[in-house]
Design a protein around this motif. Structure first.
Motif, short mmCIF file in Angstrom:
data_model
loop_
_atom_site.label_atom_id
_atom_site.label_comp_id
_atom_site.label_asym_id
_atom_site.label_seq_id
_atom_site.Cartn_x
_atom_site.Cartn_y
_atom_site.Cartn_z
N ASP A 125 -2.93 -0.92 -3.24
CA ASP A 125 -3.82 0.18 -2.84
C ASP A 125 -2.99 1.44 -2.69
O ASP A 125 -1.76 1.41 -2.77
CB ASP A 125 -4.54 -0.17 -1.53
CG ASP A 125 -5.90 0.51 -1.42
OD1 ASP A 125 -6.12 1.49 -2.15
OD2 ASP A 125 -6.72 0.05 -0.62
N TYR A 126 -3.69 2.54 -2.44
CA TYR A 126 -3.06 3.87 -2.42
C TYR A 126 -3.76 4.70 -1.35
O TYR A 126 -4.96 4.94 -1.46
CB TYR A 126 -3.25 4.50 -3.80
CG TYR A 126 -2.22 5.55 -4.17
CD1 TYR A 126 -1.20 5.27 -5.06
CD2 TYR A 126 -2.29 6.83 -3.67
CE1 TYR A 126 -0.28 6.23 -5.44
CE2 TYR A 126 -1.36 7.80 -4.03
CZ TYR A 126 -0.36 7.49 -4.92
OH TYR A 126 0.55 8.44 -5.29
N VAL A 127 -3.07 5.10 -0.30
CA VAL A 127 -3.66 5.92 0.78
C VAL A 127 -2.95 7.28 0.79
O VAL A 127 -1.74 7.36 0.94
CB VAL A 127 -3.50 5.23 2.15
CG1 VAL A 127 -3.99 6.16 3.26
CG2 VAL A 127 -4.25 3.92 2.18
N VAL B 76 -9.39 5.35 7.56
CA VAL B 76 -9.18 4.85 6.20
C VAL B 76 -7.98 3.92 6.17
O VAL B 76 -8.02 2.84 5.57
CB VAL B 76 -9.00 6.03 5.23
CG1 VAL B 76 -8.53 5.54 3.86
CG2 VAL B 76 -10.29 6.80 5.07
N LEU B 77 -6.87 4.32 6.81
CA LEU B 77 -5.69 3.48 6.82
C LEU B 77 -5.99 2.12 7.45
O LEU B 77 -5.64 1.07 6.90
CB LEU B 77 -4.55 4.17 7.57
CG LEU B 77 -3.25 3.35 7.69
CD1 LEU B 77 -2.66 3.09 6.31
CD2 LEU B 77 -2.24 4.06 8.58
N LEU C 33 -12.43 -1.64 -5.11
CA LEU C 33 -11.93 -0.70 -4.11
C LEU C 33 -11.63 0.66 -4.72
O LEU C 33 -11.48 1.64 -4.00
CB LEU C 33 -10.66 -1.26 -3.45
CG LEU C 33 -10.83 -2.54 -2.64
CD1 LEU C 33 -9.48 -3.05 -2.16
CD2 LEU C 33 -11.78 -2.32 -1.47
N ARG C 34 -11.55 0.70 -6.04
CA ARG C 34 -11.36 1.97 -6.73
C ARG C 34 -12.71 2.61 -7.01
O ARG C 34 -13.74 1.95 -6.96
CB ARG C 34 -10.58 1.76 -8.03
CG ARG C 34 -9.14 1.33 -7.77
CD ARG C 34 -8.60 0.42 -8.86
NE ARG C 34 -8.77 1.01 -10.18
CZ ARG C 34 -8.79 0.29 -11.29
NH1 ARG C 34 -8.68 -1.04 -11.23
NH2 ARG C 34 -8.94 0.88 -12.46
N ALA D 81 -8.49 -4.67 4.91
CA ALA D 81 -9.03 -5.22 3.66
C ALA D 81 -7.96 -5.97 2.88
O ALA D 81 -8.19 -7.07 2.38
CB ALA D 81 -9.63 -4.10 2.82
N GLN D 82 -6.77 -5.38 2.76
CA GLN D 82 -5.70 -6.03 1.99
C GLN D 82 -5.19 -7.29 2.69
O GLN D 82 -4.87 -8.28 2.03
CB GLN D 82 -4.55 -5.04 1.75
CG GLN D 82 -4.91 -3.92 0.79
CD GLN D 82 -5.28 -4.43 -0.58
OE1 GLN D 82 -4.78 -5.47 -1.02
NE2 GLN D 82 -6.18 -3.74 -1.25
N ARG E 81 -10.44 -6.13 -6.04
CA ARG E 81 -9.56 -4.97 -5.92
C ARG E 81 -10.03 -3.82 -6.80
O ARG E 81 -9.91 -2.65 -6.42
CB ARG E 81 -8.13 -5.38 -6.28
CG ARG E 81 -7.45 -6.16 -5.16
CD ARG E 81 -6.07 -6.61 -5.53
NE ARG E 81 -5.37 -7.18 -4.38
CZ ARG E 81 -4.26 -7.90 -4.45
NH1 ARG E 81 -3.73 -8.17 -5.62
NH2 ARG E 81 -3.70 -8.36 -3.35
N ILE F 240 0.87 -1.19 0.00
CA ILE F 240 0.00 0.00 0.00
C ILE F 240 0.89 1.23 0.00
O ILE F 240 1.70 1.42 0.91
CB ILE F 240 -0.92 0.03 1.24
CG1 ILE F 240 -1.86 -1.19 1.25
CG2 ILE F 240 -1.75 1.32 1.25
CD1 ILE F 240 -2.76 -1.25 2.46
N ARG G 224 -8.16 0.03 5.07
CA ARG G 224 -7.45 -0.46 3.88
C ARG G 224 -6.48 -1.58 4.27
O ARG G 224 -6.34 -2.57 3.54
CB ARG G 224 -6.70 0.70 3.23
CG ARG G 224 -7.61 1.81 2.67
CD ARG G 224 -8.38 1.35 1.45
NE ARG G 224 -9.27 2.39 0.95
CZ ARG G 224 -8.92 3.34 0.11
NH1 ARG G 224 -7.68 3.42 -0.33
NH2 ARG G 224 -9.80 4.24 -0.30
#
Length: 676
Positions: free
Chosen positions: A103-105, A113-114, A171-172, A120-121, A168, A82, A117
């Motif tokens: 993913d991208y935080v 959110v962190l 998630l976008r 989830a991953q 995945r 991530i 995510r």
């Protein structure tokens, strides 16, 4: 007892590592590295981390290079990465996903959110590991059937990789159309799955009708309703009634399928359900005469389950976004009505604050203020006279000139407003600034503090001109409305004494736009003979509904109202057709709904003033109320299913507006306009 998952956090800033560690250490084991090189050394050791949080911008080896090294190494390629970065442009995210990021935080980090995510991953990685373990166990148990097992293993692997990629992708922030296309492309990439990259996504509306919300490769208009679904006579209807995936080698017209029948193709219909909730159906097209392969039906069932969960999640996300937009719009409306409440005691008008705030925004834009400030000025300006709540009616509503003592009392409304609007919110701070300073004058002779020139905040200088222009051109208890020409001449004559010369020049330059705003939001009866400046349409602009002279009813102000309604209808269309986020559709629809009420009331007052019969007026009002109810229903549809309302509302908006303007309005207003 199993150990907590191990997370490697990589960042060249120690404070960032402390923050990440503080957020996650209660649930996970944490390793840290301050460079890309150190991170690769740690990963090379056993055990491997279960997940890597990787900064992009680091001295030496940056995050992209580290991620590529990890993904090039078979021993580490399955570790989810991530990215954590302040680089939030779309091209940065694309580059990150291209090198293998999961993913991208964005920074600064939002703790919930962190955590979500990361969880989830880790869950996705655990699911993948579990699937691999099950796969290897089965291979060991049936070693004597190696060839068949190898084929089956590959198929299971392909299925799980496809499902994982689909999950995945969800998630976008994808629209249903884009999500359908990505899903079909992923399925088409599976060699043994003889699928055509074509499909349709249907979702239920509030009337239990299946509405086509996305299609790929079918050339069928979105918004079509599968009307036979409720009887279950079509493939989708049967799949939904039985709650099971169905396959037909050829969906022909005899199948009574309302959309796919004439296409003479084969395909699967996947019911999208979760518990007792039924979302709709996903149709996947197969070549005509296709024979299902072993495991294909199971794969389609898994796909239906995955797609159902993802539709549910995306619907929840869109509804939350819409709720946030509606909260913001309701807040703005409450602010406007607070301003109206203060003005109502003075003028008994509800539109002064609307006009004045839009005047202020237009002038600010001409002064090249940034768009954020322009928007804040428009939102804050309605509260400029909120302090009048503390002034006695005998002074506010006095028809004659105020005595010196009364005027001194009246001037206190600026200080009262400032006290009412104390707070740290940027909007409230700006509203307080405007309430306190919009009666200050450029030469220092204003009140309450006698500020002069640039010591007066720009927002106060802008609102002073906007407020005076509207006050002069509207009727008050103590005066009649001034002609626009006289009001403009007065304001220009007060440049360098009462008003900032630069603001006055911007006011004069913006005057045509201000007159358009004035026409849109009139309190008094519309004069059919009043003429407006010519409207300059943007050259080459492509509109869904294009204004032309055939729409004119011969009354400039009503024509401007209609142009503005069409403008907002075009905004709704643009948001839908460009597949903008659903909140943008809701925002445009909310604005259309608000202005519709203003226009309808003004038009009904005009019809009454023109002496039309009560029956004609009542018939016209009935059509207005029907349209308002439909707009309200469309907003309810967005709340029910955000992905459907857009495609259903467009044709109704176009047909109603054009029909109403060309027939009803022209019939009841045109003869009067010609004879005016």
């Amino acid at each position: 007892m199993p150990e907590d998952p191990l997370i490697l956090a990589v960042d060249d800033t120690l404070n960032n590592l402390k923050v990440i560690s503080g957020l996650l250490k209660q649930s996970y084991r944490i390793q840290v590295a301050t460079s890309g090189e150190e991170a690769l050394q740690l990963v090379a050791d056993r055990p491997h981390p279960d997940l890597i949080l990787l900064d992009i911008m680091m001295p030496g080896m940056d995050g992209y290079a580290v991620c590529k090294r990890l993904k090039d190494d078979p021993a580490t390629r399955d570790i989810p990465v991530i990215f954590l970065s302040a680089k939030t442009q779309s091209e940065d995210e694309v580059k990150g996903f291209a090198v293998g990021a999961a993913d991208y935080v964005p920074k600064p980090i939002n703790p919930p959110v962190l955590k979500a995510r990361v969880a989830a991953q880790l869950a996705l990685a655990a699911q993948l590991r579990e699937r691999h373990q099950m796969l290897h166990q089965r291979i060991a148990e049936v070693s004597e059937e190696r060839d068949r097992t190898e084929i089956e293993r590959q198929r299971i692997h392909d299925r799980q990789q496809a499902l994982l990629a689909i999950t995945r992708a969800a998630l976008r922030d994808l629209t249903p159309q884009h999500f359908l296309v990505e899903t079909l492309d992923l399925l088409n990439a599976i060699d043994w799955l003889d699928i055509e990259p074509r499909g349709l996504l249907f979702l239920f509306n509030r009337h239990d009708e299946l509405v086509l919300v996305a299609e790929h490769g079918m050339s069928i208009n979105q918004g079509m309703i599968c009307t036979k679904a409720r009887q279950g006579s079509c493939l989708c209807g049967q799949a939904l009634l039985k709650r099971q995936t169905l396959f037909l080698a050829e969906v022909s017209e005899s199948t009574q399928h309302c959309i796919m029948g004439p296409l003479k193709v084969g395909g699967y219909s996947l019911p999208l359900t979760e518990g007792e909730r039924i979302y709709g159906a996903l149709c996947i097209i197969m070549p005509q005469g296709h024979t299902p392969q072993p495991g294909e039906q199971d794969f389609m069932n898994e796909l239906a389950d995955a797609f159902s969960g993802l539709i549910r999640r995306r619907m929840i996300e869109e509804k939350l976004r819409i709720n946030q937009i509606e909260i913001q719009m309701v807040r703005n409306e409450v602010i406007r009505r607070l301003g109206v409440a203060a003005e109502f005691r003075d003028t008994e008008t509800g539109l002064h604050v609307t006009r004045m705030s839009q005047y202020a925004r237009a002038i600010a834009r001409t002064l090249h203020c940034d768009e954020t400030l322009c928007e804040l000025i428009e939102l804050a300006a309605p509260m400029h006279d909120v302090g009048k709540i503390g002034i006695d009616d005998s002074i506010l509503r006095k028809p004659g000139k105020l005595t010196a003592e009364e005027f001194a009392t009246m001037k206190r409304h600026t200080l009262i407003g400032a006290r009412i609007l104390e707070g740290n919110d940027p909007l409230i701070e700006l509203a307080r600034e405007i309430a306190l300073t919009h009666h200050e004058k450029w030469d220092g002779s204003g009140y309450p503090h006698g500020l002069s020139r640039e010591a007066i905040p720009l927002s106060g200088r802008i609102c002073a001109v906007a407020d005076v222009f509207d006050a002069l051109t509207m009727e008050r208890p103590y005066k009649e409305a001034w002609p626009v020409e006289r009001a403009v001449a007065t304001i220009e004559s007060l440049s360098e004494s009462s008003f900032d010369p630069r603001v006055v020049r911007a006011f004069s330059e913006t005057l045509p736009e201000l007159l358009t705003i004035k026409a849109r939001y009139q309190d008094d009866a519309i004069d059919p003979r009043e003429l407006l400046p010519a409207v300059n349409l943007e050259p080459g602009r492509q509109e869904w509904i294009v204004w032309s002279e055939r729409f004119s009813v011969g009354i400039d102000i009503i024509d401007e109202h209609h142009r503005y309604l069409i403008y907002w209808a075009n905004r709704v269309h643009s948001a839908i057709k460009q597949q903008a986020a659903t909140p943008e559709v809701a925002k445009a629809l909310f604005a259309l709904e608000q202005y519709t009420r203003i226009h309808f009331r003004a038009e009904e007052r005009l019809i009454s003033a023109l002496g039309r019969s009560p029956i004609e007026l009542e018939s016209h009002q009935l059509r207005h109320r029907e349209f308002e109810e439909k707009l309200h229903e469309l907003r309810l549809e967005i709340a029910h299913n955000p992905f459907i309302a857009g495609v259903e509302m467009l044709e109704y908006l176009r047909s109603w507006l054009i029909d109403h303007i060309l027939k009803s309005d022209r019939k009841i207003l045109k003869p009067v306009a010609k004879g005016a």
